[in-house]
Motif scaffolding. Structure first.
Motif, PDB file in Angstrom:
ATOM      1  N   ASP A  81     -52.738 -44.041  -8.365  1.00 48.59           N
ATOM      2  CA  ASP A  81     -51.517 -44.301  -9.122  1.00 48.59           C
ATOM      3  C   ASP A  81     -50.508 -45.047  -8.246  1.00 48.59           C
ATOM      4  O   ASP A  81     -50.197 -44.607  -7.143  1.00 48.59           O
ATOM      5  CB  ASP A  81     -50.943 -42.940  -9.558  1.00 48.59           C
ATOM      6  N   HIS A  82     -50.009 -46.170  -8.741  1.00 43.41           N
ATOM      7  CA  HIS A  82     -48.975 -46.942  -8.032  1.00 43.41           C
ATOM      8  C   HIS A  82     -49.307 -47.237  -6.572  1.00 43.41           C
ATOM      9  O   HIS A  82     -48.490 -46.977  -5.689  1.00 43.41           O
ATOM     10  CB  HIS A  82     -47.612 -46.232  -8.105  1.00 43.41           C
ATOM     11  N   HIS A 191     -40.112 -42.710 -14.930  1.00 43.19           N
ATOM     12  CA  HIS A 191     -40.705 -41.604 -14.179  1.00 43.19           C
ATOM     13  C   HIS A 191     -39.699 -40.470 -14.006  1.00 43.19           C
ATOM     14  O   HIS A 191     -38.506 -40.710 -13.932  1.00 43.19           O
ATOM     15  CB  HIS A 191     -41.130 -42.081 -12.792  1.00 43.19           C
ATOM     16  N   HIS A 221     -46.537 -45.038 -18.880  1.00 42.37           N
ATOM     17  CA  HIS A 221     -46.231 -44.105 -17.788  1.00 42.37           C
ATOM     18  C   HIS A 221     -45.064 -43.213 -18.203  1.00 42.37           C
ATOM     19  O   HIS A 221     -44.356 -43.501 -19.161  1.00 42.37           O
ATOM     20  CB  HIS A 221     -45.852 -44.878 -16.514  1.00 42.37           C
ATOM     21  N   ASN A 243     -49.947 -41.803 -18.754  1.00 41.10           N
ATOM     22  CA  ASN A 243     -49.693 -41.025 -17.541  1.00 41.10           C
ATOM     23  C   ASN A 243     -48.762 -39.854 -17.841  1.00 41.10           C
ATOM     24  O   ASN A 243     -47.703 -40.032 -18.442  1.00 41.10           O
ATOM     25  CB  ASN A 243     -49.072 -41.926 -16.468  1.00 41.10           C
TER      26      ASN A 243
HETATM   27 ZN    ZN Z   1     -46.143 -44.382 -13.032  1.00 38.00          ZN
END
Ligand code: ZN
Length: 296
Positions: A81-82, A191, A221, A243
């Motif tokens: 992830d990322h 996020h 996300h 996500n």
């Molecule tokens: Zn993310």
């Protein structure tokens, strides 16, 4: 079984459901998420976030995630992830990850395209799937993905988040020029913990899905702070990878605090860890079921 993204997301989109991608930063969560997917007989994506790495190194959890995926009775994609740096992407590949997110969203468009396309070529020669990102995904001050380095973060309103929205035509160009298998886009999520209830721009998801070539999956996300109705609308509009983690982690923290209080502080650590794993499993089952959109 261990799979990459393509092996599970194409079918998900064709049948109108979404697959949650959940962080598994410790053994209790890993067991909970895979156990939930097995009990429901449905595929799942588990991921390691580069920003968790100062606390939990990929060399500790990565091989455990790959091992658990291989032993599972359902398809499990193990994803980074990322990922931000080449060095870190290589560490994930070294750990056996079949899927990578290379996030260059903070770079200008042309640089994002160039860096992502270069890595996609390398990855595809090795059967590795790649997720890119376009439109910066904002992060809240209180972010479970945050390593605390960015001191400038503040609570973001829905109006703030709108400034980061992905342009459908640019998304189509990005997917075409980079060859990514999946693309994280911004249409109302961020996020971490939301300052106010998020409002998703579902028409934007539809426009992005229509513009982007069909073999590239659309990714959402920051879904854990969004109500299930909006998540399902985003899935129906074309998001197949979602996500999901921050609010799930917070729920386990509250469950742990309540369990300790209910035992007058007498519960042993191993009993608490087992109980929390059970709580996470039930939570993961709820998310997996909701995202199946009635197809389970
Ligand atoms: Zn993310």
């Amino acid at each position: 079984m261990l799979v990459n993204m393509t092996e599970i997301l194409a079918e998900a989109e064709a049948r109108g459901y979404g697959i949650p991608c959940i962080n598994t930063p410790n053994m209790e969560t890993l067991r909970a998420v895979i156990g939930a997917a097995e009990e429901l007989n449905t595929p799942v994506i588990i991921d390691h976030a580069e920003v968790h790495n100062s606390l939990i190194p990929i060399e500790r959890m990565g091989p455990e995630m790959v091992k658990a995926a291989k032993a599972s009775s359902v398809p499990v994609c193990v994803h980074l992830d990322h990922g931000k740096s080449y060095t870190f992407l290589m560490r994930a590949l070294e750990a056996g990850f079949p899927s990578i997110m290379f996030d260059n969203s903070d770079l200008p468009f042309e640089e994002n395209v160039a860096r992502t396309a270069e890595f996609v070529k390398f990855a595809h020669e090795r059967g590795i799937t790649v997720e890119g990102e376009l439109g910066i995904m904002a992060s809240a001050m209180e972010d479970t993905h945050d390593d605390g380095e960015d001191k400038e973060k503040r609570l973001l309103t829905n109006a703030d988040i709108r400034k980061f929205f992905t342009d459908p035509d640019q998304a189509a160009e990005f997917a075409e020029r980079t060859g990514v298998d999946a693309l994280a886009v911004c249409f109302g999520t961020m996020h971490g913990i939301y300052a106010e209830p998020p409002v998703l721009d579902i028409d934007r998801v539809k426009a992005i899905r229509k513009a982007v070539k069909p073999e590239c999956r659309i990714v959402m996300h920051g879904a854990s702070g969004v109500d299930f109705e909006q998540c399902k609308a985003a899935i129906s509009a074309g998001c197949s990878k979602i996500n999901y983690y921050s609010y799930m982690a917070k729920s386990a923290t509250k469950f742990a605090a309540d369990t300790i209080a209910a035992s007058d502080g007498k519960i042993a650590y191993h009993e608490l860890a087992e109980a929390c794993s059970g709580h996470m499993k039930e939570y993961a089952k709820m998310v997996l079921t909701e995202f199946r959109n009635g197809t389970l």
